[in-house]
Design a protein around this motif. Structure first.
Motif, PDB file in Angstrom:
ATOM      1  N   ALA A   1       0.813  -1.214   0.000  1.00  0.00           N
ATOM      2  CA  ALA A   1       0.000   0.000   0.000  1.00  0.00           C
ATOM      3  C   ALA A   1       0.848   1.267   0.000  1.00  0.00           C
ATOM      4  O   ALA A   1       0.402   2.330  -0.458  1.00  0.00           O
ATOM      5  CB  ALA A   1      -0.938  -0.009   1.196  1.00  0.00           C
ATOM      6  N   ASN A   2       2.093   1.213   0.489  1.00  0.00           N
ATOM      7  CA  ASN A   2       2.934   2.403   0.617  1.00  0.00           C
ATOM      8  C   ASN A   2       4.269   2.225  -0.108  1.00  0.00           C
ATOM      9  O   ASN A   2       5.299   2.750   0.314  1.00  0.00           O
ATOM     10  CB  ASN A   2       3.178   2.719   2.095  1.00  0.00           C
ATOM     11  N   SER A   3       4.255   1.462  -1.202  1.00  0.00           N
ATOM     12  CA  SER A   3       5.511   1.164  -1.889  1.00  0.00           C
ATOM     13  C   SER A   3       6.179   2.429  -2.429  1.00  0.00           C
ATOM     14  O   SER A   3       7.411   2.585  -2.346  1.00  0.00           O
ATOM     15  CB  SER A   3       5.244   0.181  -3.040  1.00  0.00           C
ATOM     16  N   ALA A   4       5.406   3.355  -2.980  1.00  0.00           N
ATOM     17  CA  ALA A   4       5.988   4.590  -3.539  1.00  0.00           C
ATOM     18  C   ALA A   4       6.664   5.413  -2.453  1.00  0.00           C
ATOM     19  O   ALA A   4       7.794   5.905  -2.616  1.00  0.00           O
ATOM     20  CB  ALA A   4       4.907   5.410  -4.245  1.00  0.00           C
ATOM     21  N   ALA A   5       5.995   5.579  -1.325  1.00  0.00           N
ATOM     22  CA  ALA A   5       6.557   6.365  -0.231  1.00  0.00           C
ATOM     23  C   ALA A   5       7.794   5.694   0.331  1.00  0.00           C
ATOM     24  O   ALA A   5       8.792   6.350   0.655  1.00  0.00           O
ATOM     25  CB  ALA A   5       5.503   6.565   0.856  1.00  0.00           C
ATOM     26  N   ILE A   6       7.754   4.368   0.454  1.00  0.00           N
ATOM     27  CA  ILE A   6       8.911   3.645   0.979  1.00  0.00           C
ATOM     28  C   ILE A   6      10.088   3.762   0.019  1.00  0.00           C
ATOM     29  O   ILE A   6      11.240   3.978   0.427  1.00  0.00           O
ATOM     30  CB  ILE A   6       8.544   2.164   1.220  1.00  0.00           C
ATOM     31  N   ARG A   7       9.853   3.677  -1.300  1.00  0.00           N
ATOM     32  CA  ARG A   7      10.914   3.793  -2.280  1.00  0.00           C
ATOM     33  C   ARG A   7      11.532   5.196  -2.261  1.00  0.00           C
ATOM     34  O   ARG A   7      12.762   5.370  -2.314  1.00  0.00           O
ATOM     35  CB  ARG A   7      10.377   3.477  -3.673  1.00  0.00           C
ATOM     36  N   ALA A   8      10.678   6.219  -2.158  1.00  0.00           N
ATOM     37  CA  ALA A   8      11.176   7.596  -2.103  1.00  0.00           C
ATOM     38  C   ALA A   8      12.010   7.809  -0.853  1.00  0.00           C
ATOM     39  O   ALA A   8      13.056   8.487  -0.880  1.00  0.00           O
ATOM     40  CB  ALA A   8      10.002   8.566  -2.148  1.00  0.00           C
ATOM     41  N   HIS A   9      11.572   7.214   0.269  1.00  0.00           N
ATOM     42  CA  HIS A   9      12.316   7.342   1.520  1.00  0.00           C
ATOM     43  C   HIS A   9      13.690   6.695   1.386  1.00  0.00           C
ATOM     44  O   HIS A   9      14.702   7.261   1.826  1.00  0.00           O
ATOM     45  CB  HIS A   9      11.529   6.699   2.655  1.00  0.00           C
TER      46      HIS A   9
ATOM     47  N   GLU B   1      15.367   6.249  -1.395  1.00  0.00           N
ATOM     48  CA  GLU B   1      16.176   7.059  -2.318  1.00  0.00           C
ATOM     49  C   GLU B   1      16.764   8.279  -1.608  1.00  0.00           C
ATOM     50  O   GLU B   1      17.929   8.646  -1.845  1.00  0.00           O
ATOM     51  CB  GLU B   1      15.331   7.481  -3.511  1.00  0.00           C
ATOM     52  N   ARG B   2      15.967   8.894  -0.733  1.00  0.00           N
ATOM     53  CA  ARG B   2      16.475  10.054   0.009  1.00  0.00           C
ATOM     54  C   ARG B   2      17.604   9.639   0.933  1.00  0.00           C
ATOM     55  O   ARG B   2      18.610  10.344   1.088  1.00  0.00           O
ATOM     56  CB  ARG B   2      15.348  10.712   0.808  1.00  0.00           C
ATOM     57  N   MET B   3      17.437   8.484   1.592  1.00  0.00           N
ATOM     58  CA  MET B   3      18.490   8.017   2.485  1.00  0.00           C
ATOM     59  C   MET B   3      19.761   7.706   1.708  1.00  0.00           C
ATOM     60  O   MET B   3      20.879   8.022   2.153  1.00  0.00           O
ATOM     61  CB  MET B   3      18.009   6.764   3.244  1.00  0.00           C
ATOM     62  N   ILE B   4      19.628   7.097   0.517  1.00  0.00           N
ATOM     63  CA  ILE B   4      20.812   6.782  -0.300  1.00  0.00           C
ATOM     64  C   ILE B   4      21.496   8.066  -0.761  1.00  0.00           C
ATOM     65  O   ILE B   4      22.741   8.197  -0.756  1.00  0.00           O
ATOM     66  CB  ILE B   4      20.395   5.914  -1.495  1.00  0.00           C
ATOM     67  N   GLU B   5      20.720   9.043  -1.178  1.00  0.00           N
ATOM     68  CA  GLU B   5      21.287  10.310  -1.620  1.00  0.00           C
ATOM     69  C   GLU B   5      22.010  11.013  -0.495  1.00  0.00           C
ATOM     70  O   GLU B   5      23.119  11.573  -0.670  1.00  0.00           O
ATOM     71  CB  GLU B   5      20.171  11.206  -2.167  1.00  0.00           C
ATOM     72  N   GLU B   6      21.412  10.953   0.715  1.00  0.00           N
ATOM     73  CA  GLU B   6      22.049  11.596   1.864  1.00  0.00           C
ATOM     74  C   GLU B   6      23.362  10.895   2.205  1.00  0.00           C
ATOM     75  O   GLU B   6      24.380  11.554   2.508  1.00  0.00           O
ATOM     76  CB  GLU B   6      21.087  11.558   3.052  1.00  0.00           C
ATOM     77  N   MET B   7      23.378   9.583   2.143  1.00  0.00           N
ATOM     78  CA  MET B   7      24.608   8.842   2.418  1.00  0.00           C
ATOM     79  C   MET B   7      25.657   9.146   1.352  1.00  0.00           C
ATOM     80  O   MET B   7      26.872   9.238   1.650  1.00  0.00           O
ATOM     81  CB  MET B   7      24.316   7.343   2.460  1.00  0.00           C
TER      82      MET B   7
END
Length: 248
Positions: A222-230, A232-238
């Motif tokens: 149900a929340n796959s898009a939000a989880i994927r965006a989260h 991606e943000r964590m990977i970008e921050e790292m």
């Protein structure tokens, strides 16, 4: 023949006719009397049959009333059962239980057992004797008293395996009918192997674990898009942290 002869003959004929009429009337009266007797007898028979039917109806009514009163009383009386069995499914511990399965309070509960209760553990025997020898002042509905009785070594000991229990008690309407029943421990011989005591708990935990997995899967879908965006943000921050600060 002269006139006197004719008169004699006429008198005789009249007398004969009168006798015939009298005989006919007597026969008619007798027949009427017999018919009246039959009618009277029939009337007496009808009265007797009606009386017997009335008595039968009254007897049936009394029996039905007595049965209804007994059923009502038994439905509202305590029912105390003494039993010996496993403490819980799969347990090797045998317990003596005194259980009021009736809908009302049991008072002055008295128990008799033959032969006397005896356990392989010496310290349990006097406790069992005390449990069944004293009068229980009151036992509320669904109250169950439990006492340790014996262990699996019971089947290798030379002790009684069959007990006869007699239970007397008082309910809301006075003394309850004496209950007598037999407990045969040999019936439990193959039951004690049973399932592992924690098997049911393990089964419940397994069901809970399965439900949690299903809930997690449903949430992820149900929340796959939000989880994927989260992610991606964590990977970008790292990645930015790994590159270090940029120049001026």
């Amino acid at each position: 023949m002269d006139a006197s002869d004719w008169i004699s003959i006429g008198s005789g004929g009249v007398a004969l006719l009168a006798a015939g009429i009298a005989f006919w009337q007597a026969r008619t009266a007798a027949a009427s009397a017999k018919h009246a007797d039959r009618q009277a007898q029939a009337a007496e028979d009808q009265v007797r049959i009606a009386s017997e039917q009335t008595q039968q109806a009254e007897r049936v009514h009394r029996e039905q009333l007595t049965l209804a009163e007994r059923v009502h009383r038994e439905q509202n009386e305590p029912y105390v059962v003494v039993d010996i069995g496993p403490d819980q499914p799969g347990s090797s511990l045998l317990v003596l239980s005194i259980h009021n399965i009736g809908p009302t309070m049991a008072r002055d509960v008295r128990i008799q057992v033959t032969p006397a209760l005896e356990a392989t553990h010496a310290n349990l025997t006097p406790r069992l004797a005390s449990a069944v020898s004293r009068t229980i002042p009151m036992l509320p509905p669904n109250r169950r008293l439990v006492y340790a009785f014996d262990g699996p070594q019971r089947w290798s000991a030379n002790l009684p395996m069959r007990y006869d229990f007699t239970v007397d008690a008082h309910g809301p309407q006075g003394a309850v009918e004496t209950l007598t029943h037999t407990v045969d421990l040999e019936v439990l011989a193959g039951h004690l192997v049973g399932e592992h005591p924690l098997k049911r708990i393990e089964g419940h935990l397994g069901n809970i674990d399965g439900r949690l997995d299903a809930l997690a899967d449903a949430y992820e879908k149900a929340n796959s898009a939000a989880i994927r965006a989260h992610h991606e943000r964590m990977i970008e921050e790292m990645r930015r942290q790994a590159e270090g600060p940029t120049g001026p």
